[in-house]
Design an enzyme around this catalytic site. Structure first.
Site, PDB file in Angstrom:
ATOM      1  N   LYS A  52      22.934 -12.581  32.403  1.00  0.00           N
ATOM      2  CA  LYS A  52      24.156 -13.119  33.013  1.00  0.00           C
ATOM      3  C   LYS A  52      23.874 -13.572  34.440  1.00  0.00           C
ATOM      4  O   LYS A  52      24.309 -14.644  34.864  1.00  0.00           O
ATOM      5  CB  LYS A  52      25.276 -12.067  32.969  1.00  0.00           C
ATOM      6  CG  LYS A  52      25.817 -11.853  31.557  1.00  0.00           C
ATOM      7  CD  LYS A  52      26.730 -10.637  31.391  1.00  0.00           C
ATOM      8  CE  LYS A  52      27.033 -10.443  29.912  1.00  0.00           C
ATOM      9  NZ  LYS A  52      27.859  -9.258  29.625  1.00  0.00           N
ATOM     10  N   GLN A  96      30.023  -4.228  32.534  1.00  0.00           N
ATOM     11  CA  GLN A  96      29.236  -4.214  31.309  1.00  0.00           C
ATOM     12  C   GLN A  96      29.586  -2.965  30.486  1.00  0.00           C
ATOM     13  O   GLN A  96      29.600  -1.853  31.019  1.00  0.00           O
ATOM     14  CB  GLN A  96      27.730  -4.249  31.659  1.00  0.00           C
ATOM     15  CG  GLN A  96      26.804  -4.409  30.473  1.00  0.00           C
ATOM     16  CD  GLN A  96      26.964  -5.743  29.744  1.00  0.00           C
ATOM     17  OE1 GLN A  96      27.338  -6.746  30.334  1.00  0.00           O
ATOM     18  NE2 GLN A  96      26.703  -5.746  28.458  1.00  0.00           N
ATOM     19  N   ASP A 119      35.837 -11.682  30.835  1.00  0.00           N
ATOM     20  CA  ASP A 119      35.456 -11.198  29.497  1.00  0.00           C
ATOM     21  C   ASP A 119      36.593 -11.413  28.481  1.00  0.00           C
ATOM     22  O   ASP A 119      36.362 -11.373  27.277  1.00  0.00           O
ATOM     23  CB  ASP A 119      35.160  -9.691  29.553  1.00  0.00           C
ATOM     24  CG  ASP A 119      33.673  -9.381  29.584  1.00  0.00           C
ATOM     25  OD1 ASP A 119      32.895 -10.160  29.006  1.00  0.00           O
ATOM     26  OD2 ASP A 119      33.304  -8.354  30.169  1.00  0.00           O
TER      27      ASP A 119
HETATM   28  N1  GUN Z   1      28.715  -5.237  26.058  1.00  0.00           N
HETATM   29  C1  GUN Z   1      28.333  -5.914  24.957  1.00  0.00           C
HETATM   30  N2  GUN Z   1      28.875  -7.157  24.963  1.00  0.00           N
HETATM   31  C2  GUN Z   1      29.606  -7.255  26.076  1.00  0.00           C
HETATM   32  C3  GUN Z   1      30.401  -8.295  26.649  1.00  0.00           C
HETATM   33  O1  GUN Z   1      30.556  -9.393  26.105  1.00  0.00           O
HETATM   34  N3  GUN Z   1      30.993  -7.990  27.833  1.00  0.00           N
HETATM   35  C4  GUN Z   1      30.859  -6.801  28.449  1.00  0.00           C
HETATM   36  N4  GUN Z   1      31.495  -6.596  29.600  1.00  0.00           N
HETATM   37  N5  GUN Z   1      30.139  -5.809  27.945  1.00  0.00           N
HETATM   38  C5  GUN Z   1      29.519  -6.043  26.778  1.00  0.00           C
END
Ligand code: GUN
Length: 279
Positions: A52, A96, A119
């Site tokens: 990211k 996350q 998200d």
């Molecule tokens: N953990 C696994 N996939 C994701 C996601 O798309 N966003 C976040 N914040 N955590 C995750």
């Protein structure tokens, strides 16, 4: 031969479009900034978080990285989120997941301002999606809609079957397909005769988390198959929820694993960050 839907190429195309947009915003004096918070050091999460950050850098989005220790309390995390909610220079906030067990995930999701919820996990974002109002959409399902549209696959009027009902993929996926005027069925672990239901699908989206579960017996001839799963098989090779070799000869289009849905998630996160400035 089925069309192999190239998620890597489509995600690159989206990132290039965003890069141009962000450069223009910069010229006009507007910066985009994403705050990424990771609590603890789960290796898989670290890989995602790093990807990211790299995508932000590529597109020209500023990123703030918070790597907090496993021992971080819920109060401390909530305080940081509040601080970031209040900061005018931060457009998107992402925690996350999963967070350590002593932290209430729901509380964290709800603490992020819906205006910065890139998200799309906040109940307000999910509710807005449900009733067709503007708001952030969960990145993986939003990416799947882009994969379909940019591959010239029409959704309107099609029989769409989503296998899996998670809050992050299955549920928002079904709402997005409905918004595109598909006829949507959501199947799950308690569904009776899953094969018969999948066999109805013109567009089959599989997000069940079981390696190579979907074989040719689940597929209508000429269907479009989207595979959200990612696993390592016996030989340490990546595979999806769909048995690609068995299914591919029977469909009109299919996503590979890797290189299908995966790269789209980050591209759509970047898209949400840019949208958070535009909204
Ligand atoms: N953990 C696994 N996939 C994701 C996601 O798309 N966003 C976040 N914040 N955590 C995750």
């Amino acid at each position: 031969m089925a069309q192999i839907i190239d998620g890597k190429a489509i995600s690159t195309q989206i990132k290039e479009e965003l890069k141009e947009k962000v450069a223009k915003m910069k010229e006009a004096g507007t910066e985009v900034c994403l705050a990424v918070i990771q609590v603890g050091n789960d290796p898989a999460s670290s890989v995602y978080v790093n990807n990211k950050k790299k995508a932000c850098e590529y597109i020209g989005i500023n990123s703030l990285a918070y790597e907090l220790p496993e021992s971080t309390t819920e109060e401390e995390l909530l305080a940081l989120i509040q601080e970031l909610n209040d900061r005018a220079d931060v457009n998107g906030i992402l925690v996350q997941l999963p967070v350590p067990k002593h932290i209430d995930e729901d509380k964290i999701i709800k603490a992020i301002s819906p205006k910065k919820d890139v998200d799309g996990f906040h109940p307000q974002s999910v509710g807005a999606l449900c009733i067709g109002q503007p708001g952030f959409v969960s990145c993986t399902p939003a990416g799947i809609i882009q994969l379909l549209k940019r591959s010239g696959i029409e959704i309107e009027g099609k029989e769409c079957v989503v296998v899996g009902r998670s809050n992050i993929v299955g549920k928002p996926m079904s709402l997005l397909l409905l918004r595109e005027n598909g006829t949507v069925t959501v199947a799950h672990s308690r569904t009776k005769d899953l094969k018969a239901i999948c066999k109805r699908a013109d567009i089959l989206v599989v997000a069940i988390g079981k390696p190579r579960f979907i074989t040719e017996e689940y597929i209508k001839e000429g269907a479009v198959v989207i595979d959200v799963g990612i696993h390592r098989n016996e030989n340490n090779k990546l595979c999806g929820d769909v048995d690609f070799e068995a299914v591919e000869p029977h469909c009109s289009a299919i996503t590979p694993v890797p290189g299908g849905v995966g790269p789209m998630t980050i591209a759509m996160l970047m898209n949400n960050c840019v949208e958070s400035v535009e909204m």
